[in-house]
Design a protein around this motif. Structure first.
Motif, PDB file in Angstrom:
ATOM      1  N   ARG A  43      31.658 -81.300  52.500  1.00  0.00           N
ATOM      2  CA  ARG A  43      31.454 -80.356  51.397  1.00  0.00           C
ATOM      3  C   ARG A  43      30.375 -79.365  51.763  1.00  0.00           C
ATOM      4  O   ARG A  43      29.326 -79.744  52.256  1.00  0.00           O
TER       5      ARG A  43
ATOM      6  N   THR B 189      27.215 -76.989  51.354  1.00  0.00           N
ATOM      7  CA  THR B 189      25.980 -77.201  50.588  1.00  0.00           C
ATOM      8  C   THR B 189      25.992 -76.312  49.343  1.00  0.00           C
ATOM      9  O   THR B 189      26.376 -75.142  49.405  1.00  0.00           O
ATOM     10  N   GLU B 190      25.577 -76.899  48.225  1.00  0.00           N
ATOM     11  CA  GLU B 190      25.508 -76.104  46.985  1.00  0.00           C
ATOM     12  C   GLU B 190      24.479 -75.005  47.124  1.00  0.00           C
ATOM     13  O   GLU B 190      23.367 -75.250  47.582  1.00  0.00           O
TER      14      GLU B 190
ATOM     15  N   GLY C 179      22.393 -72.534  44.884  1.00  0.00           N
ATOM     16  CA  GLY C 179      22.044 -72.136  43.507  1.00  0.00           C
ATOM     17  C   GLY C 179      21.475 -70.726  43.488  1.00  0.00           C
ATOM     18  O   GLY C 179      21.679 -69.927  44.403  1.00  0.00           O
TER      19      GLY C 179
END
Ligand SMILES: Cc1cc2nc3c(=O)[nH]c(=O)nc-3n(C[C@H](O)[C@H](O)[C@H](O)COP(=O)(O)OP(=O)(O)OC[C@H]3O[C@@H](n4cnc5c(N)ncnc54)[C@H](O)[C@@H]3O)c2cc1C
Ligand code: SF4
Ligand code: SF4
Ligand code: SF4
Ligand code: FES
Ligand code: FES
Lengths: 281, 828
Positions: free
Chosen positions: A91, A93-94, A96
């Motif tokens: 996945r 990396t988020e 923000g």
């Protein structure tokens, strides 16, 4: 074919590889990894994406030479090809907005964190970047990373015995200076990951560690990469590779990571003693 | 002189010590520690690291304790605040170019536990990743000097690793430039492969032209591995011993007559990781060679038969001799008449086993007992001794070497044929003794010789006479032995000037060598089996005897195979025959005269009799149905005595008691009947015999008849003869119990294996060939497929083969030493 454009020693034992893999370069996101097969007879090994260029169709990897596959990788000459590259996997990396994020990288970590730092910065986050290394001679890509960091600093293993500066003091310093700090991302050797998770356990800050369990297929099928976080089972290749460092069952993780140590050691010995011309790929 | 005792003071303590030692040695012997890195007992001093500097009263400067000799009345201080400060500084400078972090890091242990990748890094960035961890001299010195930090930041030299050689790797980024490897390679081993080199700003260890070791005359003796204080030189396929359980034990290597004591390290599963010299009271680098450490390791690891043995390293769990077949064996053997049986042994086993074997044959009253021995060197020598009523000295006393000032090697490549003897000779050469070689073949020591008489193939005898002629010219009054005058008259009648042309030698070379022999006595002469394997060897040997006689020199045959000297005695005692080829036995088997055979070891018996019992270390040996294989302890498990090149007996000190197939056989055949016999007593007796035998230095010259003119057969091949060669057939010792190292596909075949054809590099070039090429060698109507290997020490238009002597053609030709041949290139 996956043509190699560059395969060069960056610092002792760490190599920088640039390969043409347009399919991966096109769809890669920061924080993802690829599976690489060095030669026809080789095994698949996971490596984090250290960069990717959609236009040139290239990806970059930085790897530490530890066992059979990475030893083989280190001997492949630019101009020749890798037997296989699959990805991007894992996945992304988020990313923000308007967060203050502390990135800590050791060994191959700074390379893998570099595209993440870039993405974070471009999305308007505040990026604090720490490279943990033995000494300056082991630091690479410093300028490249600085371009996307609000605050960049190095911590040397030397500092620990010279000036008493440790990961702990570094962490405290960052917390003091940036009280709004909300996320810490750590990539590198297991020791670094574990160390930071331990010393921040009571800080209330979220620790995200990039795990490197043994992987076989990288697609959630084999179960080799199983980890336990807060009592729940995950497969690092599809659910990770990032996990909460405070919730991870470290004992299990270390045990699984080292499960094949004697075999790996023997295999490496065998590779070393092969007559030179048989080793060529 | 060196026996003198002197008195001196170290740190106020009065010490009475033997003179001639360095301050460091004296301190060490008296329990006073002086830090050192470049010094190593047994190596010449280098005084490069400066860690051992000490204060000597009355001397304005600090002196390196590793180099300066202790003298009467010296007052030495080994430690002062200034000295310690200086040492710490020096060490910090060394560390600034060596990954030192783990040396100082308190977290080393936890980090080691958690890092799954320990000790396998290509380039260690600290001890945690290093092969030498726990066993490193730098670690020890850092600990002693209590270094807690390093003022300088670490500089990565980024030098290129040597990874392309077999067995040995080198990481120049770990090297602390102590120079031990250079010294051992050059001065102790006499190889001269390693040197210091400057590359721009950076100094590093290198070879000539930066070639890899395989192309640099490296013999892969492994001494550089033994001396390196850090992990700069290390053996491939090995790793740090920390946290791992290895099985280790010592054994005696019976692959050649040096009989080195070796240590083997194996995994629990029985894989051999490392074999290295481990002699008590002797620096490791004074024994061991590529064959014993690397070739054997590969051979045993590759050969399934031995792995099984290895898995049972633990004596308690070691494989038991099979009891199943024993009844059957006894019954079968007793069926045959004594004359229908043959007993054959190969000589590589411990003497106890061989004696048991001989005892069995004797008790069964068979006369067909053979020692399979491709070199009938000692048989020929003994025949010569009988004919001439002389005897050569067999037992080699230390003083002969330690007193000698000139060594003459005649057809004797001492490095390959008697390593330990060579290392002693080399030691004398360092102390300014001279070396002269007379050799027509490949002699790896030629480059170290003061005079090299490289005569044409087969003309050694002529060269010896010419040399003697020069000696007589220079010293006409050399007349102290019987027969000398007569001999001198005879020499005058030889056609000396045409001989000179035939040998291809120059007057100047002969003059120089003669001068050296006359001026630098005592002289010791060695000759190897090669000399007695050539046409006209009797004349050659007689001329050599005469030359030695007129020089008052000691003269020794160098035996290259283990146990040779003792087996010579045993064969006489048991009236066993020496059989270089087993052809005779084979034909007797074919003709039905011999119907049963017992073989100890692996011998090339081409025809199998009705009943065959093989006592072999290889459990994989294939036999047909009514043949029986009994496992025998292999080389690393074999316990007992072995005889070496000096005529000494060596006994395995650790581990295994003698336990073997032949002992088992003895027990089941005649339980109790031969109990009075004790092989250990016999062995002692043999050893005593060898010492007490009156074998004197030559005192009179031999009267050789003139028609014995050697070298006739080998008129040199014409210079322009395209791909025509004179081929030397040399023994191949890279073989254990009939199996050749390097034949199984490991790296050893890059160094030496039975299918190589050594040629002068120039010949290779001018004939349009290339090293590593497959060629066909035509010899006497037969064809052999061989691989070319270049050696600059080869003479033009000569070649060397070291074939599998189990091949009937080669064994036949081996006895003649030389053969003519032609190279043909494979067309594909
Ligand atoms: C998602 C992910 C990303 C990674 N990114 C990087 C990176 O960017 N740079 C880098 O140097 N290393 C990275 N690693 C670790 C890298 O995969 C291993 O070092 C590599 O597989 C070792 O292979 P080897 O044959 O050289 O060594 P081996 O001899 O096979 O093993 C050496 C060590 O690596 C571990 N290992 C072996 N095989 C695997 C495997 N298939 N997957 C994971 N670990 C394994 C073992 O636990 C062992 O301790 C990553 C691992 C994962 C899971
Ligand atoms: S050579 Fe010695 S000091 Fe250097 S890394 Fe290895 S163990 Fe440590
Ligand atoms: S193996 Fe022996 S010959 Fe080769 S470099 Fe080392 S010391 Fe020198
Ligand atoms: S390679 Fe080893 S022995 Fe040779 S100079 Fe370097 S540290 Fe010394
Ligand atoms: S690697 Fe197989 S499940 Fe993750
Ligand atoms: S040990 Fe004396 S100078 Fe190195």
């Amino acid at each position: 074919m996956y043509r190699i454009l560059k395969n060069q020693r960056l610092v002792p034992n760490l190599y920088h590889l640039v390969v043409e893999v347009p399919e991966v370069a096109r769809s890669a996101k920061p924080g993802q990894f690829v599976m690489v097969i060095p030669d026809e007879k080789g095994e698949r090994i996971p490596l984090n994406l250290a960069d990717f260029d959609k236009d040139k169709g290239t990806i970059e990897l930085v790897y530490l030479v530890v066992g059979v596959s990475t030893r083989k990788l280190s001997r492949i000459k630019p101009g020749s090809s890798l037997a296989g590259v699959a990805g991007p996997l894992g996945r992304p990396t988020e990313i923000g907005r308007k967060e203050t994020v502390f990135l800590v990288g050791g060994c191959f970590g700074p390379a893998g964190l570099y595209p993440i730092a870039r993405e974070l910065k471009l999305a308007g986050n505040k990026v604090i970047f720490l490279t943990e290394a033995r000494d300056h001679a082991y630091v690479y890509w410093e300028d490249k990373i600085k371009a996307f960091a609000d605050h960049y600093f190095n911590l040397f293993r030397r500092d620990c015995f010279d000036s008493g500066k440790t990961l702990e003091t570094a962490f405290n310093m960052v917390k003091l200076k940036y009280p709004e700090l909300s996320r810490v991302l750590v990539m590198g050797c297991d020791y670094l990951l574990h160390k930071i998770s331990t010393l921040t356990s009571s800080s209330g800050i979220k620790i995200e560690v990039y795990l490197t369990p043994i992987m076989v297929d990288g697609t959630g099928m084999c179960g080799a990469c199983r980890v336990t976080v807060s009592g729940k089972t995950y497969f690092a290749c599809v659910d990770g590779p990032v996990f909460d460092g405070h919730g991870l069952d470290w004992v299990e993780y270390f045990a699984r990571r080292q499960a094949f140590l004697p075999q790996e050691q023997l295999a490496l010995g065998k590779l070393e003693i092969l007559p030179p011309e048989q080793k060529k790929t | 002189m060196s026996q003198d005792r002197i008195s001196l003071k170290i740190n106020g303590r009065v010490l009475q010590v033997q003179s001639g030692k360095t301050i460091l040695q004296v301190a060490r012997e008296n329990g006073i520690f002086i830090p050192s890195l470049c010094e190593l007992e047994g190596l010449p001093a280098f005084a490069g690291c400066r860690l051992c500097l000490v204060e000597v009263a009355g001397k304005p400067n600090w002196l390196p304790a590793c180099q300066v000799r202790a003298e009467e009345g010296m007052e030495i201080i080994t430690s002062t605040p200034e000295l310690e400060e200086l040492r710490r500084n020096i060490l910090q400078l060394i560390l600034s170019e060596h990954p030192y972090f783990c040396l100082l890091c308190q977290e080393k242990n936890t980090c080691q536990e958690e890092k799954a990748t320990i000790s396998r890094a290509l380039e260690p960035g600290g001890c945690v990743f290093c092969q030498k961890d726990g066993n490193c001299e730098l670690q020890k010195v850092v600990e002693y000097l209590k270094i807690e930090k390093v003022e300088y930041s670490f500089r990565d030299r980024a030098l290129v690793l040597w990874l392309d050689d077999p067995f040995i790797k080198h990481n120049p980024n770990l090297c602390i430039l102590c120079g031990r490897c250079v010294r051992v390679c050059h001065e102790i081993r006499g190889e001269g492969v390693l040197t210091f080199a400057w590359r721009g700003q950076k100094m590093e260890i290198s070879t000539a032209f930066g070639r890899r070791l395989l192309e640099s005359d490296c013999s892969f003796c492994g001494a550089c591995l033994d001396v390196c204080p850090v992990a700069a030189f290390s053996e491939k396929g090995t790793w740090s011993e920390r946290n791992r359980s290895l099985r280790k034990f010592n054994y005696l290597c019976s692959l050649c007559s040096s009989v080195c004591e070796m240590e083997v390290e194996a995994t629990e599963e029985g894989e051999i990781l490392r074999i290295h010299p481990a002699e008590e009271n002797r620096p490791a680098f004074l024994s061991g060679c590529s064959r014993g450490r690397f070739g054997l390791k590969e051979l045993l690891n590759d050969t399934q038969g031995s792995l099984k043995n290895l898995a049972e390293v633990d004596p308690a769990r070691r494989r038991k001799e099979p009891d199943l077949a024993s009844e059957e064996v006894a019954r079968k053997l007793k069926q045959y008449q004594p004359e229908e049986m043959a007993f054959i042994f190969d000589g590589q086993s411990p003497l106890e086993e061989i004696i048991n074997f001989l005892e069995i044959a004797r008790t069964l009253q068979t006369k067909n007992v053979f020692w399979f021995y491709p070199d009938d060197f000692l048989t020929r020598l003994a025949a010569f001794e009988r004919e001439q009523a002389i005897s050569f000295r067999r037992k080699l006393e230390k003083e002969f070497i330690s007193r000698a000032r000139t060594f003459l090697l005649v057809d004797c490549d001492l490095k390959n044929e008697g390593l330990k003897l060579w290392l002693q000779v080399k030691d004398r050469l360092r102390q300014s003794a001279s070396l002269i070689t007379v050799d027509s073949g490949l002699n790896s020591l030629e480059l170290q010789a003061s005079y090299q008489l490289r005569c044409r193939p087969g003309t050694e005898a002529l060269a010896l006479v010419l040399l003697q002629q020069k000696i007589i010219e220079k010293k006409p009054d050399l007349d102290f032995v019987e027969g000398q005058a007569l001999w001198r008259e005879k020499i005058k009648k030889f056609p000396l000037s045409s001989w000179l042309v035939r040998t291809g030698l120059s007057n100047a070379q002969l003059e120089g060598a003669a001068e050296c022999l006359l001026k630098n006595g005592p002289v010791v002469v060695f000759f190897g089996p090669g000399l007695l394997r050539k046409e006209g060897w009797k004349a050659t040997l007689a001329y050599l005897w005469n030359l030695a006689t007129c020089l008052g020199a000691e003269l020794f045959p160098v035996t290259i195979r283990v146990n040779e000297l003792f087996l010579e005695k045993l064969t006489t005692r048991y009236s066993a025959k020496i059989s270089p080829d087993l052809l005779d036995i084979s034909s007797k088997i074919r003709g039905g005269e011999i119907r049963a055979a017992v073989i100890q070891g692996e011998v090339p018996l081409l025809v199998k009799p009705e009943f065959l019992l093989v006592l072999s270390p290889w459990s994989s040996t294939r036999l047909s149905e009514n043949h029986i294989l009994w496992p025998q302890n292999n080389i690393i498990f074999a316990g007992g005595h072995f005889g070496d090149v000096f005529g000494n007996l060596k006994k395995r000190t650790s581990g295994n008691e003698v336990s073997s197939g032949s002992q088992k056989l003895k027990e089941i055949l005649f339980s109790g009947e031969v109990s009075a016999f004790r092989e250990d007593e016999l062995i002692e007796e043999l050893a005593r015999e060898l010492i007490s035998e009156k074998m004197e230095r030559p005192k009179y010259v031999l009267n050789v008849s003139l028609d014995e003119e050697p070298g006739k057969l080998f008129t040199p091949v014409t210079e322009d003869g395209f791909r025509d060669l004179i081929i030397f057939i040399e023994p191949n010792l890279d073989c254990y119990a009939g199996r050749f190292m390097g034949k199984e596909g490991g790296s050893f075949r890059l160094l030496r294996h039975p299918d190589l054809l050594w040629l002068n590099g120039e010949d290779i070039l001018r004939w349009g060939l290339r090293e590593g090429q497959n060629v066909i060698l035509e010899v006497e109507g037969l064809e052999f497929s061989l691989i070319l290997k270049a050696d600059r020490r080869m003479k033009k238009q000569t070649a060397v083969v070291r074939p599998d002597l189990h091949h009937p053609f080669w064994i036949k030709k081996y006895k003649d030493g030389l053969v003519k041949g032609k190279i043909r290139v494979l067309k594909n």
